[in-house]
Design a protein around this motif. Structure first.
Motif, PDB file in Angstrom:
ATOM      1  N   UNK A  33      34.366  30.030  50.487  1.00  0.00           N
ATOM      2  CA  UNK A  33      35.057  30.524  49.300  1.00  0.00           C
ATOM      3  C   UNK A  33      34.206  31.553  48.562  1.00  0.00           C
ATOM      4  N   UNK A  34      34.840  32.634  48.178  1.00  0.00           N
ATOM      5  CA  UNK A  34      34.155  33.678  47.418  1.00  0.00           C
ATOM      6  C   UNK A  34      35.185  34.355  46.525  1.00  0.00           C
ATOM      7  N   UNK A  35      34.713  35.149  45.586  1.00  0.00           N
ATOM      8  CA  UNK A  35      35.629  35.847  44.687  1.00  0.00           C
ATOM      9  C   UNK A  35      36.566  36.766  45.472  1.00  0.00           C
ATOM     10  N   UNK A  36      36.046  37.443  46.492  1.00  0.00           N
ATOM     11  CA  UNK A  36      36.875  38.365  47.278  1.00  0.00           C
ATOM     12  C   UNK A  36      37.929  37.617  48.091  1.00  0.00           C
ATOM     13  N   UNK A  37      37.528  36.538  48.735  1.00  0.00           N
ATOM     14  CA  UNK A  37      38.482  35.766  49.538  1.00  0.00           C
ATOM     15  C   UNK A  37      39.529  35.130  48.636  1.00  0.00           C
ATOM     16  N   UNK A  38      39.117  34.557  47.516  1.00  0.00           N
ATOM     17  CA  UNK A  38      40.076  33.943  46.601  1.00  0.00           C
ATOM     18  C   UNK A  38      41.058  34.969  46.048  1.00  0.00           C
ATOM     19  N   UNK A  63      42.963  29.311  41.812  1.00  0.00           N
ATOM     20  CA  UNK A  63      43.673  28.662  42.906  1.00  0.00           C
ATOM     21  C   UNK A  63      42.645  28.120  43.871  1.00  0.00           C
ATOM     22  N   UNK A  64      42.777  26.870  44.251  1.00  0.00           N
ATOM     23  CA  UNK A  64      41.859  26.290  45.208  1.00  0.00           C
ATOM     24  C   UNK A  64      42.666  25.800  46.389  1.00  0.00           C
ATOM     25  N   UNK A  65      42.338  26.306  47.547  1.00  0.00           N
ATOM     26  CA  UNK A  65      42.958  25.857  48.783  1.00  0.00           C
ATOM     27  C   UNK A  65      41.814  25.482  49.716  1.00  0.00           C
ATOM     28  N   UNK A  66      41.804  24.252  50.201  1.00  0.00           N
ATOM     29  CA  UNK A  66      40.638  23.787  50.956  1.00  0.00           C
ATOM     30  C   UNK A  66      40.435  24.509  52.280  1.00  0.00           C
ATOM     31  N   UNK A  67      39.243  25.049  52.482  1.00  0.00           N
ATOM     32  CA  UNK A  67      38.751  25.554  53.765  1.00  0.00           C
ATOM     33  C   UNK A  67      39.697  26.507  54.481  1.00  0.00           C
ATOM     34  N   UNK A  68      40.206  27.473  53.778  1.00  0.00           N
ATOM     35  CA  UNK A  68      41.057  28.465  54.441  1.00  0.00           C
ATOM     36  C   UNK A  68      40.221  29.665  54.783  1.00  0.00           C
TER      37      UNK A  68
END
Length: 80
Positions: free
Chosen positions: A13-18, A75-80
């Motif tokens: 997870x990172x700011x860019x990926x989120x 938004x939190x989505x586990x391990x995407x």
């Protein structure tokens, strides 16, 4: 014709990926031809094992929680 949208990302997870994930979901929700929006857990192995996450459901849960919060929750989505 209705279509499904699948988004798969790699890395932690990172700011860019989120931000990218939020953008994909937001744009998918704006297009009526997209019926379902899915993410995939655990990279390529998750794709092959069909470990999908209903991102629309995650988005609805976030919206409900955010309506009660003072600040916008990520938004939190586990391990995407």
């Amino acid at each position: 014709m209705k279509k499904n949208l699948l988004v798969a990302q790699s890395g932690g997870p990172s700011a860019a990926i989120n931000a990218t994930l939020c953008g994909v979901v937001e744009m998918g929700l704006e297009h009526p031809e997209i019926e379902k929006i899915y993410g995939v857990k655990n990279g390529i192995m998750g794709m092959l094992s069909e470990r999908f996450v209903d991102l629309q459901n995650c988005w609805r849960m976030k919206a409900r929680v955010s309506s009660f919060a003072r600040h916008r929750l990520p938004l939190w989505v586990p391990a995407i």
